[in-house]
Write an enzyme that holds these catalytic residues in place. Sequence first.
Site, PDB file in Angstrom:
ATOM      1  N   GLU A 232      59.590  19.013   4.300  1.00  0.00           N
ATOM      2  CA  GLU A 232      60.929  19.558   4.046  1.00  0.00           C
ATOM      3  C   GLU A 232      61.953  18.717   4.801  1.00  0.00           C
ATOM      4  OE1 GLU A 232      61.430  23.798   4.687  1.00  0.00           O
ATOM      5  OE2 GLU A 232      63.496  23.508   5.357  1.00  0.00           O
ATOM      6  N   GLU A 237      72.111  22.178   7.720  1.00  0.00           N
ATOM      7  CA  GLU A 237      72.006  23.623   7.895  1.00  0.00           C
ATOM      8  C   GLU A 237      73.113  24.054   8.853  1.00  0.00           C
ATOM      9  OE1 GLU A 237      67.784  25.549   7.576  1.00  0.00           O
ATOM     10  OE2 GLU A 237      67.675  23.879   8.995  1.00  0.00           O
TER      11      GLU A 237
END
Length: 344
Positions: A232, A237
């Site tokens: 990932e 974020e």
Amino acid sequence: MKFIRASFFLVAAMLLTYCSKSNGGAEPTPVTPSDLEVFATVNPDNSGNVTFTATAKNAASYDFDFGNGTYQNVVAGVVTYQYPAAGVYTVQVIAKSKSNKTISKSIQVTVTISSSLLWSDEFNTPGAPDASKWGYDIGTGDNGWGNAELQYYTNRPENVIVADGVLKIMLKKESFSGSAYTSTRLLSRGKFDFTYGTVEVKAKLTTGGGTWPAIWMLGSNFSSVGWPACGEIDIMEYRGSDPGKIHSTLHHPGRSGGNADTKSTTIANANTAFHIYKAEWSASAIKFYVDDKLYHTFPNNSSIPFNHDFFIILNVAMGGTFGGPVDPNFSNTSMEVDYVRVYR
């Protein structure tokens, strides 16, 4: 005379046999290559092609380590290799003799590659997101998508729409199918998957404690190998409860969840102005930028799962292990995306 000549040849043969036996029948002494020279010619067309020429005395073959986890054995000592990404590479060449004696030499080569647009969405057509480019994850997933998140993902226009030249992913406080919040998770899986390149997303982020917008990528083999084996790459974020702090993170076996490889940087106006979030992904490194400022470099190699196809995900979550406690006064917010572009 014939007898004398025959005797002479017989004696000569016996002497040769004796000499051979006195040497024990040993093989010739192993020879080590010497005078190894390595030259590199970088193609001026910025294609990434580099021609290497290696020469050495007593060499039977050459092993090339191109400095990015790729290796090749070459008999003649001349090989052309196309690098998938620009960078400075340390190339090692090992010359081998027939008796497997070796000598090595390293050189550095600088590779420049012209980027071309591989895929993009400019979000210029009003309405639902382009179905040829985007699909959806619907529902709550297992345990809130594995993170104890609180939202229910939909494909409704109340949660996702293209308007005014931007994509809007809208997180709302509302009761829906057993959840207290709704949002959208867009993904390019099965529509656009790729290996290596530069991903650039121009976006304005959310407001409100508990909000968790993300721009990220997941290995396309997710359904067969699971997470984190698929890998990932979190390009961006953000926690609404921690304004201005941008995170980039990589999850892979042994380094996942709270033990992931992560770094952060701080910017102004993350939720009121558009910023460019970028990842440069190659076989040798994954580099993360905000507004073209590098803040995280992760060394890539063949032992970790960042060398196969990935797909892109855009979503806004609520709460969970990263989003944290939700502001009780929260009502709604959105992440706006001006464009998504992938270059190679």
